[in-house]
Design a protein around this motif. Structure first.
Motif, PDB file in Angstrom:
ATOM      1  N   CYS A  18     -15.212   2.854  54.861  1.00 20.99           N
ATOM      2  CA  CYS A  18     -15.657   2.705  53.475  1.00 20.99           C
ATOM      3  C   CYS A  18     -16.693   3.765  53.116  1.00 20.99           C
ATOM      4  N   ALA A  19     -17.645   4.005  54.017  1.00 21.70           N
ATOM      5  CA  ALA A  19     -18.662   5.028  53.760  1.00 21.70           C
ATOM      6  C   ALA A  19     -18.046   6.420  53.711  1.00 21.70           C
ATOM      7  N   LEU A  20     -17.109   6.713  54.618  1.00 21.65           N
ATOM      8  CA  LEU A  20     -16.446   8.021  54.598  1.00 21.65           C
ATOM      9  C   LEU A  20     -15.633   8.200  53.315  1.00 21.65           C
ATOM     10  N   GLY A  21     -14.975   7.134  52.884  1.00 26.81           N
ATOM     11  CA  GLY A  21     -14.214   7.229  51.631  1.00 26.81           C
ATOM     12  C   GLY A  21     -15.113   7.510  50.450  1.00 26.81           C
ATOM     13  N   GLN A  22     -16.284   6.889  50.437  1.00 27.70           N
ATOM     14  CA  GLN A  22     -17.212   7.155  49.338  1.00 27.70           C
ATOM     15  C   GLN A  22     -17.736   8.582  49.386  1.00 27.70           C
ATOM     16  N   THR A  38     -25.148   8.064  58.072  1.00 25.59           N
ATOM     17  CA  THR A  38     -24.376   6.965  57.492  1.00 25.59           C
ATOM     18  C   THR A  38     -23.540   6.269  58.567  1.00 25.59           C
ATOM     19  N   VAL A  39     -22.889   7.068  59.424  1.00 22.73           N
ATOM     20  CA  VAL A  39     -22.130   6.480  60.530  1.00 22.73           C
ATOM     21  C   VAL A  39     -23.073   5.736  61.487  1.00 22.73           C
ATOM     22  N   ALA A  40     -24.283   6.257  61.668  1.00 22.63           N
ATOM     23  CA  ALA A  40     -25.255   5.599  62.532  1.00 22.63           C
ATOM     24  C   ALA A  40     -25.713   4.265  61.952  1.00 22.63           C
ATOM     25  N   PRO A  73     -27.108   9.556  48.053  1.00 27.09           N
ATOM     26  CA  PRO A  73     -26.455   8.506  47.262  1.00 27.09           C
ATOM     27  C   PRO A  73     -26.526   7.166  47.980  1.00 27.09           C
ATOM     28  N   MET A  74     -26.317   6.092  47.254  1.00 30.68           N
ATOM     29  CA  MET A  74     -26.280   4.756  47.831  1.00 30.68           C
ATOM     30  C   MET A  74     -24.869   4.498  48.349  1.00 30.68           C
ATOM     31  N   LEU A  75     -24.677   4.654  49.649  1.00 27.49           N
ATOM     32  CA  LEU A  75     -23.376   4.449  50.261  1.00 27.49           C
ATOM     33  C   LEU A  75     -23.228   2.970  50.635  1.00 27.49           C
ATOM     34  N   VAL A  76     -22.237   2.340  50.024  1.00 30.59           N
ATOM     35  CA  VAL A  76     -22.081   0.897  50.181  1.00 30.59           C
ATOM     36  C   VAL A  76     -21.819   0.532  51.645  1.00 30.59           C
ATOM     37  N   GLY A  77     -20.928   1.260  52.314  1.00 32.28           N
ATOM     38  CA  GLY A  77     -20.614   0.947  53.706  1.00 32.28           C
ATOM     39  C   GLY A  77     -21.826   1.049  54.606  1.00 32.28           C
ATOM     40  N   GLY A  78     -22.627   2.117  54.409  1.00 29.59           N
ATOM     41  CA  GLY A  78     -23.819   2.281  55.238  1.00 29.59           C
ATOM     42  C   GLY A  78     -24.856   1.207  54.985  1.00 29.59           C
ATOM     43  N   MET A  79     -25.046   0.841  53.681  1.00 32.76           N
ATOM     44  CA  MET A  79     -26.039  -0.177  53.362  1.00 32.76           C
ATOM     45  C   MET A  79     -25.636  -1.557  53.889  1.00 32.76           C
ATOM     46  N   LEU A 124     -35.149  -0.953  46.209  1.00 29.26           N
ATOM     47  CA  LEU A 124     -33.927  -1.705  46.445  1.00 29.26           C
ATOM     48  C   LEU A 124     -33.608  -1.771  47.940  1.00 29.26           C
ATOM     49  N   MET A 125     -33.757  -0.652  48.629  1.00 21.83           N
ATOM     50  CA  MET A 125     -33.497  -0.659  50.065  1.00 21.83           C
ATOM     51  C   MET A 125     -34.478  -1.571  50.792  1.00 21.83           C
ATOM     52  N   LEU A 126     -35.744  -1.548  50.372  1.00 25.07           N
ATOM     53  CA  LEU A 126     -36.739  -2.425  50.995  1.00 25.07           C
ATOM     54  C   LEU A 126     -36.374  -3.891  50.774  1.00 25.07           C
ATOM     55  N   VAL A 127     -35.969  -4.224  49.558  1.00 23.80           N
ATOM     56  CA  VAL A 127     -35.619  -5.613  49.242  1.00 23.80           C
ATOM     57  C   VAL A 127     -34.404  -6.054  50.046  1.00 23.80           C
ATOM     58  N   LEU A 128     -33.371  -5.189  50.122  1.00 26.71           N
ATOM     59  CA  LEU A 128     -32.154  -5.551  50.850  1.00 26.71           C
ATOM     60  C   LEU A 128     -32.424  -5.735  52.340  1.00 26.71           C
ATOM     61  N   VAL A 129     -33.171  -4.805  52.925  1.00 26.61           N
ATOM     62  CA  VAL A 129     -33.481  -4.917  54.353  1.00 26.61           C
ATOM     63  C   VAL A 129     -34.351  -6.143  54.621  1.00 26.61           C
ATOM     64  N   ALA A 130     -35.356  -6.367  53.764  1.00 21.36           N
ATOM     65  CA  ALA A 130     -36.219  -7.531  53.950  1.00 21.36           C
ATOM     66  C   ALA A 130     -35.425  -8.829  53.816  1.00 21.36           C
TER      67      ALA A 130
END
Length: 301
Positions: A18-22, A38-40, A73-79, A124-130
């Protein structure tokens, strides 16, 4: 979290694809600075349940490198992969690890690692990870509570089983008492009747018959005392003490009254022994005298 390893590996592959496709859609597939982190972030999903520390370290480092890229960019697969890794790691690890995983994102929300001003994406990243870390920690706490509750239920059931066993033992003891007490009472009554109604009974014979009745009554008293202890163990202190070495003289006198030849010799100073030891010694002598009367009547002991 409780899924099979194959499910986690499949989820990792889907997220990476999904991340590679994006990246393909964004025409940034050749951007190594964005592709590798992103793969990591998504790849460690495959082994996060087996190696939570290593998976969390790889995913967080990948996110930190991604944050260091100025325009990312905000990569959905990586997030999604990062959130899965953080949540699963928080479930398997203790709270300090969760704080360590959240620290880079908190720093990035205040002072972006890319050198720009803090924007909505950093928060947003802080909120999602938290949220992922909090959810994993909540599941961990819930599992611990359920484990304690299960242990309490098992302990309660064990207590109930033990209580049922004790009640059954008390019931058997009552039945045994009723059966044996009936026969022993009959022996005592017959001995007393024989002593009073048998014409021409010698004095020695009367003494021995009386001794039989006394022994039967003593046996009844001891049975009642033992049954009382089984019915109410907490009242044992109010009952008569257990016999010990101090009652050996009375035991030999009883044997002698029943026609036995017995001699008790004591050497040295008399010392008190533990109650359980004295009880065992008394029972051994009692059984020995009983066997002597049964198998070798009249023989010296």
């Amino acid at each position: 979290i409780s899924s099979t390893p194959q499910a986690w590996i499949g989820a990792s592959v889907v997220l990476v694809l999904c991340a590679l496709g994006q990246l393909v859609l964004l025409d940034r597939l050749d951007d190594v600075e964005l592709l590798v982190p992103t793969v990591a972030m998504a790849g460690p999903v495959a082994f996060v349940n087996r190696l939570p520390r290593a998976a969390a370290l790889i995913a967080v480092l990948g996110a930190v490198v991604t944050l260091g890229v100025g325009d990312y960019p905000m990569l959905v697969g990586g997030m999604i992969g990062l959130m899965l890794v953080c949540g699963s790691a928080a479930y398997h690890l203790r709270a300090p690890y969760s704080l360590a995983m959240a620290a880079p994102f908190a720093v990035n929300a205040v002072s972006p690692l890319g050198g720009e001003d803090a924007g909505p994406l950093s928060f947003l990243m802080l909120v999602l990870v938290a949220a992922a870390l909090g959810f994993g920690g909540l599941l961990r706490s819930r599992q611990r509570v359920e484990a304690k509750l299960g242990a309490s239920v098992e302990a309660h059931q064990a207590t109930l089983r033990e209580r049922e066993l004790l009640e059954e033992r008390a019931h058997i003891a009552r039945e045994l008492h009723d059966v044996v007490a009936h026969h022993i009472s009959s022996i005592a009554v017959q001995a007393e009747t024989a002593r009073l109604t048998t014409p021409g009974l010698s004095e020695l014979g009367a003494e021995r018959v009386a001794a039989i009745g006394d022994s039967a009554r003593d046996a009844l008293d001891e049975m009642r005392r033992m049954l009382g202890v089984m019915r109410a163990p907490d009242r044992g202190a109010n009952l008569a003490p257990q016999p010990g070495l101090g009652q050996l003289t009375a035991l030999t006198d009883e044997h002698r009254a029943l026609g036995g030849d017995v001699r008790l010799t004591v050497r040295g100073a008399v010392r008190e022994a533990p109650e359980t030891l004295e009880l065992v010694a008394y029972r051994v002598v009692q059984e020995a005298l009983t066997n002597a009367r049964r198998h070798a009547p009249g023989a010296p002991v």
